[in-house]
Write a protein that holds these residues in place. Structure first.
Motif, PDB file in Angstrom:
ATOM      1  N   ARG A   1       0.765  -1.115  -0.062  1.00 52.95           N
ATOM      2  CA  ARG A   1      -0.088   0.122  -0.156  1.00 52.95           C
ATOM      3  C   ARG A   1       0.610   1.285   0.055  1.00 52.95           C
ATOM      4  O   ARG A   1       0.221   2.393  -0.100  1.00 52.95           O
ATOM      5  CB  ARG A   1      -0.898  -0.049   1.141  1.00 52.95           C
ATOM      6  N   HIS A   2       2.260   0.940   0.022  1.00 51.24           N
ATOM      7  CA  HIS A   2       3.059   2.425   0.338  1.00 51.24           C
ATOM      8  C   HIS A   2       4.108   2.654  -0.778  1.00 51.24           C
ATOM      9  O   HIS A   2       4.869   1.554  -1.126  1.00 51.24           O
ATOM     10  CB  HIS A   2       3.621   2.165   1.777  1.00 51.24           C
ATOM     11  N   LEU A   3       4.163   3.904  -1.185  1.00 52.13           N
ATOM     12  CA  LEU A   3       5.274   4.237  -2.149  1.00 52.13           C
ATOM     13  C   LEU A   3       5.963   5.336  -1.424  1.00 52.13           C
ATOM     14  O   LEU A   3       5.378   6.026  -0.746  1.00 52.13           O
ATOM     15  CB  LEU A   3       4.771   4.819  -3.616  1.00 52.13           C
ATOM     16  N   ALA A   4       7.362   5.667  -1.607  1.00 50.67           N
ATOM     17  CA  ALA A   4       8.122   6.616  -1.116  1.00 50.67           C
ATOM     18  C   ALA A   4       7.754   7.748  -2.138  1.00 50.67           C
ATOM     19  O   ALA A   4       7.910   9.121  -1.565  1.00 50.67           O
ATOM     20  CB  ALA A   4       9.676   6.414  -1.128  1.00 50.67           C
ATOM     21  N   GLU A   5       7.527   7.615  -3.418  1.00 45.55           N
ATOM     22  CA  GLU A   5       7.199   8.507  -4.322  1.00 45.55           C
ATOM     23  C   GLU A   5       5.810   8.281  -4.902  1.00 45.55           C
ATOM     24  O   GLU A   5       5.826   7.437  -5.374  1.00 45.55           O
ATOM     25  CB  GLU A   5       8.300   8.635  -5.211  1.00 45.55           C
TER      26      GLU A   5
ATOM     27  N   ILE B   1       0.309  -1.685  -4.760  1.00 45.00           N
ATOM     28  CA  ILE B   1       0.318  -0.352  -5.560  1.00 45.00           C
ATOM     29  C   ILE B   1       1.725  -0.059  -6.173  1.00 45.00           C
ATOM     30  O   ILE B   1       1.911   0.861  -7.377  1.00 45.00           O
ATOM     31  CB  ILE B   1       0.610   0.691  -4.150  1.00 45.00           C
ATOM     32  N   ARG B   2       2.711  -1.064  -6.387  1.00 40.90           N
ATOM     33  CA  ARG B   2       3.976  -1.057  -7.137  1.00 40.90           C
ATOM     34  C   ARG B   2       3.663  -1.515  -8.796  1.00 40.90           C
ATOM     35  O   ARG B   2       4.610  -1.018  -9.396  1.00 40.90           O
ATOM     36  CB  ARG B   2       4.597  -1.944  -6.461  1.00 40.90           C
ATOM     37  N   ASP B   3       2.535  -1.915  -8.779  1.00 41.10           N
ATOM     38  CA  ASP B   3       2.137  -2.338 -10.188  1.00 41.10           C
ATOM     39  C   ASP B   3       1.171  -1.290 -10.747  1.00 41.10           C
ATOM     40  O   ASP B   3       0.683  -1.667 -12.092  1.00 41.10           O
ATOM     41  CB  ASP B   3       1.523  -3.775 -10.238  1.00 41.10           C
ATOM     42  N   VAL B   4       0.969  -0.213 -10.158  1.00 42.72           N
ATOM     43  CA  VAL B   4       0.247   0.939 -10.957  1.00 42.72           C
ATOM     44  C   VAL B   4       1.069   2.176 -11.311  1.00 42.72           C
ATOM     45  O   VAL B   4       0.475   3.240 -11.588  1.00 42.72           O
ATOM     46  CB  VAL B   4      -1.112   1.307 -10.430  1.00 42.72           C
ATOM     47  N   ILE B   5       2.153   2.229 -10.925  1.00 44.81           N
ATOM     48  CA  ILE B   5       3.073   3.405 -11.135  1.00 44.81           C
ATOM     49  C   ILE B   5       4.240   2.965 -11.947  1.00 44.81           C
ATOM     50  O   ILE B   5       4.818   1.399 -11.770  1.00 44.81           O
ATOM     51  CB  ILE B   5       3.577   3.908  -9.813  1.00 44.81           C
TER      52      ILE B   5
ATOM     53  N   ARG C   1       9.186   3.672  -6.350  1.00 51.84           N
ATOM     54  CA  ARG C   1      10.296   4.169  -5.405  1.00 51.84           C
ATOM     55  C   ARG C   1       9.709   3.678  -4.049  1.00 51.84           C
ATOM     56  O   ARG C   1       8.893   4.067  -3.476  1.00 51.84           O
ATOM     57  CB  ARG C   1      10.418   5.704  -5.343  1.00 51.84           C
ATOM     58  N   THR C   2      10.749   2.710  -3.485  1.00 49.99           N
ATOM     59  CA  THR C   2      10.348   1.954  -2.276  1.00 49.99           C
ATOM     60  C   THR C   2      11.628   1.701  -1.488  1.00 49.99           C
ATOM     61  O   THR C   2      12.592   1.983  -2.119  1.00 49.99           O
ATOM     62  CB  THR C   2       9.476   0.692  -2.378  1.00 49.99           C
TER      63      THR C   2
ATOM     64  N   PHE D   1      18.065   5.734   2.437  1.00 50.53           N
ATOM     65  CA  PHE D   1      16.708   5.155   2.206  1.00 50.53           C
ATOM     66  C   PHE D   1      16.649   4.257   1.015  1.00 50.53           C
ATOM     67  O   PHE D   1      16.312   2.980   0.931  1.00 50.53           O
ATOM     68  CB  PHE D   1      15.659   6.253   1.858  1.00 50.53           C
ATOM     69  N   PHE D   2      17.274   4.526  -0.105  1.00 49.69           N
ATOM     70  CA  PHE D   2      17.239   3.775  -1.240  1.00 49.69           C
ATOM     71  C   PHE D   2      18.521   2.734  -1.437  1.00 49.69           C
ATOM     72  O   PHE D   2      18.776   2.113  -2.417  1.00 49.69           O
ATOM     73  CB  PHE D   2      17.136   4.523  -2.763  1.00 49.69           C
ATOM     74  N   GLU D   3      19.340   2.842  -0.557  1.00 50.07           N
ATOM     75  CA  GLU D   3      20.784   1.736  -0.468  1.00 50.07           C
ATOM     76  C   GLU D   3      21.542   2.126  -1.291  1.00 50.07           C
ATOM     77  O   GLU D   3      22.417   1.529  -1.804  1.00 50.07           O
ATOM     78  CB  GLU D   3      20.174   0.298  -0.434  1.00 50.07           C
TER      79      GLU D   3
END
Lengths: 484, 484
Positions: A238-242, A469-473, A477-478, B197-199
């Motif tokens: 559910r979370h993205l950094a960007e 959520i990583r599959d709709v952007i 960035r995580t 954060f992104f290593e």
């Protein structure tokens, strides 16, 4: 180069073209029976069937017609002999624009895991699933702009780099041009930010709302649509950094106008996709059905994808207060049976399990909860009058909750009363100096106003039914991941 | 709250409302003769005239009707007695929503310097000039999305935080969550980015082009519209550290298709504003005339603002090669008279003075220069064939030059040949490891493709005629300035 015909045009506007010679270019989605190429150029969910005659074309050439190779085909468009398509192209000339040697190419014409495809973000948009998702993503973004433009809103670009960290929405990314290995120091050993690019510490924005209020108090109705950032170490689906946020802000609106806007806006976006992307939705709908085939019934969706979308646009959103929500939850079966993990008590925030109960079990449709306890909400939300029946002070905040994904919108009427705002900032330790301009907005020509934030990717997830959520952007960035 | 009528509606759709009681809300732009309030709510360039009757309204209340105070007025809409407006509102009730005590309020009902207004970015959108600029800015942004949507492009959100610094477009901002005062170190004393954060080290993007190519080679036609960043210490009227770029990228396009797209796109944007924002353009046009009244003739614009815009949309852009441009410049009067500050020599980049000569003196319209020397252009631009008449190798690059502002668009056909690209990257010291995916795009299913970048603020400057780029973005970021 541009003398090609786009495949969408061929497939939808073929009457005048039957019998004509046309040229198409695209990527091979399949090559069946050494005879039928399914060709896709990205313009359409559907492929053009290219019919290959081995007698006419060079065998060595045809051996290079691999999965996802890029080819150019010229030939006659004819009414199709087979079922499944109106027209097909009889290849007279075929050219390999870019090969895709299957011994090296990582993509394969069979199901590959979502995790693997995330590592191949430079190729995954060539698959049916992701091309459907990203066409719909575009469609939603376009509908956002069209809705606001047609309703008299002005698009405002709020800053990405901000000198303020007072917005209080979580951890932020620092932005700097100082040498991280050896930053300049002041006499007392601290980092000397006067030598940084902006001559002070700066961060990536977590929200454009406060600046959008500036726009609303001049242009009346504005919205932002831009990237926002959270440096939270959350490795979840559910979370993205960007991620991208949409934030309308409207002068002379109260919390009720705000709720009307949120509901109307959500329905508009969904209707736009139902109208313009039926093939993509049907594909994604059947994709989910296939995925759920072998799942136990309680893990499957209660409704199909398109059914869910229609249900949302055809029904009024339920509107309740936080206090009502707490009462409903405390008299619910799962509460009485001790099934909730988190406590339900006036003054505590609602957890995902509570929100899901309200949306998916109790009301079975989107729910707007308003008037939350002041203590758990941000400083800029407007303080409501005290009410006898309610144990504490509330603010004119609202959350819109959707089935499956939870909160898609959070918003509020803003505190326009300078004295009330100052007292609240003092209570919550928000420094006045940093937000001098925000306070001045209340001092000079202020007025009641309201707005909300819509998490764009959450809405894309809801409309496409994608689980992560990583599959709709395009390039998520995580934590630990900034590839591409 | 929402029972107000928007002033744009009142001014354009008044027939059915004359004689009716309506409520409006907005900001006081002027209060003349203690009788006529010019009220603006941001929806329109034009104000609504509110007529105040001292007999009917409280004197103490009317004393608070200051410049930029926010008020609510209810009264009867009537056909106007005076010239200059169709209708006016007879105030029966008036309420101060937000005062603006002129002894403290920094904005004044007279011309204030642009520098001063930049410091008051939270109020400047209430002025005629800035409200016109920001309405037009919205209009251009909307036209961008409409143009691409209607032409089958998909909007792609390329990443803002990037792990690559190979794009080679200048200095970048670092993004980090490490403690700048005391970052973790590896054994050899270097900053330990594995704990970031992104290593790994990350930066803010300077362009979404390379990622847009991923989209084009799957969806066919894509565009980006997002913020980009340059950490250059340029304190000029042409540079921002944070600005918005539009980057279409199209599969199967060559440099000539690309030029056609650029010209058609520019004309569409300008036509959209000519059609939808005539009042704003007229205001900005006359504003420039007033500013130029006391200037010597050679410093004034050759054409008025609207005249310039019409000229651009009514004429074909001139198209020349870089080699032709050099020849034209070397046989020009200013060259022969030694008036150019910078040398004109094949292989050297054209300077602003040269571009201005071509656009403003020689051709008097937008000019597209193509086929630049390979040595002065980026690694991803497609290498042209050697040509006998030309002293060196060129690439299929193009710049679109506009009068007054210079380059608005830079683009190219992309190098799709893996071996040529690799050789070029080696020549220019671009590391292959960082761009592994960019190389794989050529290895698997590649094809000819092209695209360009349009600096959004440059276009807003051109269309609004604003002299300083800081005055066409709401919250400019420049060296030492990240306020608001």
């Amino acid at each position: 180069m541009s003398k090609r015909t786009e495949i969408k045009t061929v497939l939808t506007d073929f009457d005048s073209r039957i019998g004509q010679e046309i040229t198409v270019m695209g990527w091979v989605r399949a090559f069946r029976s050494n005879r039928f190429i399914a060709l896709n150029d990205g313009t359409s969910m559907n492929n053009l069937q290219v019919v290959v005659d081995f007698e006419q074309l060079d065998e060595q050439l045809l051996k290079q017609v691999h999965f996802h190779a890029c080819i150019k085909v010229t030939g006659q468009l004819v009414a199709s002999q087979g079922a499944g398509q109106d027209v097909e192209l009889l290849a007279a000339k075929l050219e390999i624009l870019g090969g895709a040697n299957p011994e090296e190419y990582p993509m394969q014409p069979k199901a590959q895991s979502m995790e693997f495809l995330r590592e191949k973000a430079h190729f995954r948009m060539r698959t049916n699933t992701f091309s459907a998702v990203f066409r719909i993503r575009h469609g939603i973004a376009y509908a956002v702009h069209k809705y606001f433009n047609d309703n008299g809103y002005f698009y405002l670009h709020t800053p990405i780099i901000t000198g303020s960290d007072a917005e209080g929405a979580g951890e932020m990314f620092h932005v700097t041009t100082l040498d991280p290995a050896n930053p300049p120091r002041t006499e007392d050993g601290a980092v000397d930010y006067s030598q940084d690019f902006f001559e002070k510490p700066t961060n990536l924005t977590v929200s454009g709302q406060l600046q959008a209020e500036i726009g609303a108090l001049a242009l009346g109705k504005v919205y932002t649509f831009g990237p926002t950032f959270r440096a939270e170490n959350s490795n979840t689906s559910r979370h993205l950094a960007e991620f991208w946020m949409i934030e309308p802000e409207v002068a002379f609106y109260d919390i009720f106008d705000n709720m009307d806007l949120a509901e109307d806006f959500c329905k508009y976006l969904i209707n736009h996709i139902l109208e313009h992307y039926p093939a993509e939705l049907e594909f994604l709908d059947s994709r989910i059905q296939k995925l759920e085939q072998n799942m136990p019934k309680e893990q499957r969706r209660a409704m199909g994808l398109i059914e869910t979308l229609r249900f949302v646009v055809d029904n009024d959103f339920e509107r309740i207060t936080y206090t009502e929500a707490v009462n409903i939850l405390r008299s619910s079966k799962p509460y009485k049976k001790g099934k909730f993990e988190y406590e339900v008590e006036w003054g505590k925030d609602l957890q995902a399990e509570h929100e899901r109960f309200l949306v998916e079990k109790k009301f079975k449709k989107p729910v707007i909860v308003r008037d939350y306890p002041a203590e758990i909400k941000a400083f800029y939300m407007r303080m409501n009058e005290e009410q006898e029946q309610i144990p504490g002070r509330t603010v004119a905040a609202m959350d819109v909750l959707f089935p499956g994904i939870g909160e898609v919108i959070g918003g509020s009427q803003r505190e326009e009363r300078l004295d009330v705002l100052k007292a609240r900032m003092a209570d919550m330790n928000v420094p006045e100096e940093e937000l001098w301009w925000y306070l001045e907005l209340r001092k000079f020509g202020g007025c009641p106003h309201a707005g909300f934030g819509l998490g764009f990717e959450r809405m894309v997830q809801f409309i496409t039914g994608m689980g992560n959520i990583r599959d709709v952007i395009a390039f998520p960035r995580t934590p630990g991941n900034a590839e591409f």
